[in-house]
Design a protein around this motif. Sequence first.
Motif, mmCIF file in Angstrom:
data_model
loop_
_atom_site.group_PDB
_atom_site.id
_atom_site.type_symbol
_atom_site.label_atom_id
_atom_site.label_comp_id
_atom_site.label_asym_id
_atom_site.label_seq_id
_atom_site.Cartn_x
_atom_site.Cartn_y
_atom_site.Cartn_z
ATOM 1 N N PRO A 104 98.275 73.328 25.519
ATOM 2 C CA PRO A 104 98.824 73.680 26.683
ATOM 3 C C PRO A 104 99.614 74.609 26.876
ATOM 4 N N ALA A 105 99.828 75.449 25.793
ATOM 5 C CA ALA A 105 100.871 76.450 25.920
ATOM 6 C C ALA A 105 100.571 77.545 26.836
ATOM 7 N N ALA A 106 99.167 77.633 27.306
ATOM 8 C CA ALA A 106 98.697 78.495 28.239
ATOM 9 C C ALA A 106 98.729 78.096 29.744
ATOM 10 N N SER A 107 99.290 76.760 29.999
ATOM 11 C CA SER A 107 99.449 76.082 31.203
ATOM 12 C C SER A 107 100.320 77.129 32.089
ATOM 13 N N GLN A 108 100.233 77.473 33.072
ATOM 14 C CA GLN A 108 101.054 78.286 33.962
ATOM 15 C C GLN A 108 102.434 77.549 34.505
ATOM 16 N N TYR A 109 102.240 76.123 34.273
ATOM 17 C CA TYR A 109 103.519 75.284 34.623
ATOM 18 C C TYR A 109 104.579 74.835 33.542
ATOM 19 N N VAL A 110 104.356 75.436 32.366
ATOM 20 C CA VAL A 110 105.051 75.225 31.124
ATOM 21 C C VAL A 110 105.798 76.444 30.574
ATOM 22 N N THR A 111 106.699 76.348 29.891
ATOM 23 C CA THR A 111 107.482 77.287 29.034
ATOM 24 C C THR A 111 106.956 77.319 27.639
ATOM 25 N N ALA A 112 105.961 78.372 27.429
ATOM 26 C CA ALA A 112 105.429 78.527 26.157
ATOM 27 C C ALA A 112 106.263 79.158 25.060
ATOM 28 N N VAL A 113 106.580 78.459 24.092
ATOM 29 C CA VAL A 113 107.536 79.009 23.090
ATOM 30 C C VAL A 113 106.747 79.555 21.841
ATOM 31 N N GLY A 114 107.221 80.913 21.427
ATOM 32 C CA GLY A 114 106.577 81.436 20.153
ATOM 33 C C GLY A 114 107.867 81.234 19.269
ATOM 34 N N GLY A 115 107.262 81.972 17.990
ATOM 35 C CA GLY A 115 108.164 81.536 16.841
ATOM 36 C C GLY A 115 108.728 82.800 16.259
ATOM 37 N N THR A 116 109.842 82.584 15.445
ATOM 38 C CA THR A 116 110.327 83.724 14.776
ATOM 39 C C THR A 116 110.952 83.558 13.409
ATOM 40 N N ALA A 117 111.074 84.444 12.596
ATOM 41 C CA ALA A 117 111.806 84.306 11.164
ATOM 42 C C ALA A 117 113.175 84.619 11.600
ATOM 43 N N LEU A 118 114.032 83.859 11.248
ATOM 44 C CA LEU A 118 115.520 83.711 11.389
ATOM 45 C C LEU A 118 116.182 83.981 10.254
ATOM 46 N N LYS A 119 117.178 85.116 10.032
ATOM 47 C CA LYS A 119 117.932 85.403 8.923
ATOM 48 C C LYS A 119 119.412 85.534 9.175
ATOM 49 N N LYS A 120 120.272 85.383 8.214
ATOM 50 C CA LYS A 120 121.655 85.799 8.570
ATOM 51 C C LYS A 120 121.721 87.377 8.199
ATOM 52 N N ALA A 121 122.504 87.954 9.004
ATOM 53 C CA ALA A 121 122.772 89.433 8.881
ATOM 54 C C ALA A 121 124.078 89.880 9.131
ATOM 55 N N SER A 122 124.264 90.934 8.628
ATOM 56 C CA SER A 122 125.743 91.682 8.911
ATOM 57 C C SER A 122 125.628 92.368 9.958
ATOM 58 N N THR A 123 125.672 91.638 11.144
ATOM 59 C CA THR A 123 125.644 92.192 12.508
ATOM 60 C C THR A 123 126.577 91.526 13.390
ATOM 61 N N THR A 124 126.926 91.927 14.633
ATOM 62 C CA THR A 124 127.941 91.372 15.618
ATOM 63 C C THR A 124 127.303 89.949 15.718
ATOM 64 N N ARG A 125 126.127 89.893 15.851
ATOM 65 C CA ARG A 125 125.554 88.446 16.016
ATOM 66 C C ARG A 125 125.600 87.440 15.008
ATOM 67 N N GLY A 126 125.396 88.193 13.821
ATOM 68 C CA GLY A 126 125.409 87.355 12.503
ATOM 69 C C GLY A 126 124.187 87.008 11.857
ATOM 70 N N TRP A 127 123.166 87.231 12.838
ATOM 71 C CA TRP A 127 121.661 86.779 12.707
ATOM 72 C C TRP A 127 120.795 87.868 12.976
ATOM 73 N N SER A 128 119.611 87.768 12.604
ATOM 74 C CA SER A 128 118.475 88.790 13.002
ATOM 75 C C SER A 128 117.240 87.854 13.173
ATOM 76 N N GLU A 129 116.126 88.324 14.044
ATOM 77 C CA GLU A 129 115.167 87.798 13.913
ATOM 78 C C GLU A 129 113.796 88.781 14.067
ATOM 79 N N THR A 130 112.633 88.498 13.548
ATOM 80 C CA THR A 130 111.550 89.069 13.750
ATOM 81 C C THR A 130 110.314 88.116 13.893
ATOM 82 N N VAL A 131 109.014 88.913 14.472
ATOM 83 C CA VAL A 131 108.095 87.694 14.631
ATOM 84 C C VAL A 131 107.767 87.125 13.313
#
Length: 436
Positions: free
Chosen positions: A269-296
Amino acid sequence: MRTSPAVGTTAAPGRRRRIGTVFAAAAALAFAGFGTAVQAGAATAAPAGATWAKTPCATPKHQGELACNSLRVTGGLTAFQQEQAARTGITPRAANASTPSGYGPSDLQAAYGLTSAAASKGSGETIAIVDAYNDPNAEADLAKYRSYYGLPACTKASGCFKQVSQTGSTTSLPSSDAGWSEEISLDLDMASAICPNCNILLVEATTPTMANLGTAVNEAVKLGAKFVSNSYGGSESSSDSSYDSSYFNHPGVAITVSAGDSGYGAEYPAASQYVTAVGGTALKKASTTRGWSETVWNTSSTEGTGSGCSAYDAKPSWQTDTGCAKRTIADVSAVADPATGVSVYDSYGITAGWYTFGGTSASSPIIASVYALAGTPSSGSYPAKFPYAKAGTTALNDVTSGSNGSCSTSYLCTARSGYDGPTGLGTPAGVSAFTG
């Protein structure tokens, strides 16, 4: 895009799940988070990066059943453990069930700008988790997770936790299943990690068919939940529009659905027009202001976050991308890569202890819980619309690198600035993109 020097694929019975390989450069690359996906039961040497396998519920047992979208780390070192090793000089034991090996609540809250909201918001809100079969250890395992991380207790006796069947019964529950129990533990722990002050309602469907899972969604809403997470999916069909109206058209309720773990391609049901479809990332700590980085999140040609253009479901009015005439997946995203996975406590059907999980089964309850922190949706609203009002602002972390496969319309499978299929509008940077 994450690349691999060697990639293999294996077709599983029923819905295919990605089995591939990505090798880490070295444990000293503390934030690499690369790993190897292995078929369940296969013997492998543990490299620096994590190894994992799909959970049993990721392969349907019977025709017509849907699959959970989760994978469990079985060896090697996760990104969390590699960071530990770099900081302390001591290499942790691989896949050691006695201690957490994935990101915990403080990591996830920090990564998504939720530390303050998690401490002060969510009281009185109920997050519903919809899964199949029964987890007889759900309450006990949830207590272990919350106690370890210093989260407030959430029990049946206090009214914080409730476990019911798809008909609302607290005593006549479905048959127990070890694979779906792993999924349930993952979902309950992610709701706890993001919204520790929220109540949690676990609704267990009799079997993982659309009819039973959909009935469980309706029961969750009937019981008052304004936030409903669904970590399962299957192939699209011409029946989806009827499922939309029967199970997912609930104005004023934020319903999240994982986009799938099979790389590029639409799921329901991710394709349902009535839901929030949630994708996925790779999450890693990083030397940035946020402190984290993400890619697909993308392990191989057959494993990674789902995305795509629906063949059947109508495009909601708030989606304005021009490369797909129907519903586009996803809307938003959160961590899903098992190599950069999340810590979970589980005890039913496997050795009781700590495990690291990934898959978009992790990202769906995370986003449902962010909605809960943001507050009860306005009456008559469709919360899937809310993040689109904040597109391009600091309310979302725009994920601009990585791909989950090949497609003729590039943004449907490749990250870019602004909206794209694999990560949608991005990941939470606080709660303001999830209110309305």
